[in-house]
Motif scaffolding. Structure first.
Motif, PDB file in Angstrom:
ATOM      1  N   GLU A  91     -13.919   4.984  33.377  1.00 56.92           N
ATOM      2  CA  GLU A  91     -15.354   5.257  33.341  1.00 56.92           C
ATOM      3  C   GLU A  91     -16.129   4.583  34.470  1.00 56.92           C
ATOM      4  O   GLU A  91     -17.341   4.736  34.569  1.00 56.92           O
ATOM      5  CB  GLU A  91     -15.937   4.808  31.995  1.00 56.92           C
ATOM      6  CG  GLU A  91     -15.347   5.555  30.820  1.00 56.92           C
ATOM      7  CD  GLU A  91     -15.672   4.930  29.480  1.00 56.92           C
ATOM      8  OE1 GLU A  91     -15.801   5.701  28.499  1.00 56.92           O
ATOM      9  OE2 GLU A  91     -15.793   3.681  29.386  1.00 56.92           O
ATOM     10  N   THR A 147     -18.091   7.032  36.663  1.00 58.53           N
ATOM     11  CA  THR A 147     -19.194   7.631  35.901  1.00 58.53           C
ATOM     12  C   THR A 147     -20.360   6.664  35.792  1.00 58.53           C
ATOM     13  O   THR A 147     -21.514   7.030  36.064  1.00 58.53           O
ATOM     14  CB  THR A 147     -18.713   8.041  34.493  1.00 58.53           C
ATOM     15  OG1 THR A 147     -17.666   9.003  34.631  1.00 58.53           O
ATOM     16  CG2 THR A 147     -19.848   8.624  33.669  1.00 58.53           C
ATOM     17  N   ASP A 187     -22.119   6.144  39.106  1.00 58.90           N
ATOM     18  CA  ASP A 187     -23.004   7.272  39.430  1.00 58.90           C
ATOM     19  C   ASP A 187     -24.287   7.223  38.606  1.00 58.90           C
ATOM     20  O   ASP A 187     -25.380   7.462  39.133  1.00 58.90           O
ATOM     21  CB  ASP A 187     -22.289   8.603  39.201  1.00 58.90           C
ATOM     22  CG  ASP A 187     -21.197   8.878  40.226  1.00 58.90           C
ATOM     23  OD1 ASP A 187     -21.172   8.206  41.283  1.00 58.90           O
ATOM     24  OD2 ASP A 187     -20.354   9.764  39.955  1.00 58.90           O
ATOM     25  N   ARG A 222     -19.441  10.628  25.560  1.00 56.01           N
ATOM     26  CA  ARG A 222     -19.862  10.457  26.954  1.00 56.01           C
ATOM     27  C   ARG A 222     -20.663   9.179  27.146  1.00 56.01           C
ATOM     28  O   ARG A 222     -21.341   8.696  26.246  1.00 56.01           O
ATOM     29  CB  ARG A 222     -20.617  11.667  27.459  1.00 56.01           C
ATOM     30  CG  ARG A 222     -21.837  12.077  26.719  1.00 56.01           C
ATOM     31  CD  ARG A 222     -22.411  13.356  27.319  1.00 56.01           C
ATOM     32  NE  ARG A 222     -23.563  13.082  28.115  1.00 56.01           N
ATOM     33  CZ  ARG A 222     -24.797  13.055  27.623  1.00 56.01           C
ATOM     34  NH1 ARG A 222     -25.005  13.291  26.356  1.00 56.01           N
ATOM     35  NH2 ARG A 222     -25.812  12.801  28.412  1.00 56.01           N
TER      36      ARG A 222
END
Length: 168
Positions: free
Chosen positions: A12, A15, A18, A62
């Motif tokens: 992760e 992710t 970002d 998520r």
């Protein structure tokens, strides 16, 4: 939405990097946009995770955001003094804001600080324009410490970070 706070998984890192970089860019928190040197630091979750604890807020499989918990002075701290933990790089994806993820991440850091031997307080730096974050910090008991405000780029006079602190 049931938000879970947990340590980040290595898969992760990109992710969260970002999400963090996008949040700072979209909120106008980087003076030089994509060319800002701090942008690289925001994206480099692997580096943070090597010397501090990186937590994520996740729901429905998520990542919604994350924070770096620094248990005391060291390579990832900016302002922590002995006996203080530091919260750094809190960011929540725009589409997940207003759902409690940011506050849950801060609460998780406070829990970790209380569980850290010798920790008597928590500090963090924030920009003047991060008003929603200021409300979260104040709601959780943080107070302004203007005598500790600092400038990470002394060559630019108008870049002053506000310091908040909480005594445990």
């Amino acid at each position: 939405m049931d938000i879970q706070i947990r340590p980040i998984e290595p898969t992760e890192h990109t992710t969260l990097g970002d999400i963090t970089a996008t949040a700072y860019l979209d909120d106008g928190l980087l003076d030089f946009g994509e060319s800002d040197a701090y942008l690289h630091e925001l994206r480099d979750v692997t580096k943070r995770a090597a010397s501090a604890e990186v937590l994520v807020a996740a729901a429905e499989g998520r990542v919604l955001g994350g924070v770096t918990f620094v248990p005391g002075p060291g390579p990832m701290s900016d302002i922590a003094r002995p006996g203080e933990a530091e919260i750094r790089m809190l960011a929540v994806a725009r589409e997940a804001r207003g759902r409690g993820a940011g506050e849950a991440l801060v609460r998780a850091c406070l829990d970790r600080a209380r569980a850290t031997d010798g920790c008597t307080g928590v500090v963090l730096s924030t920009q003047r324009t991060m008003r929603a974050a200021h409300r979260v910090y104040e709601r959780l008991g943080f107070t302004r410490a203007p005598e500790r405000d600092w400038n990470p780029l002394p060559e630019l006079d108008d870049i002053s970070l506000l310091v908040y602190e909480l005594t445990l």
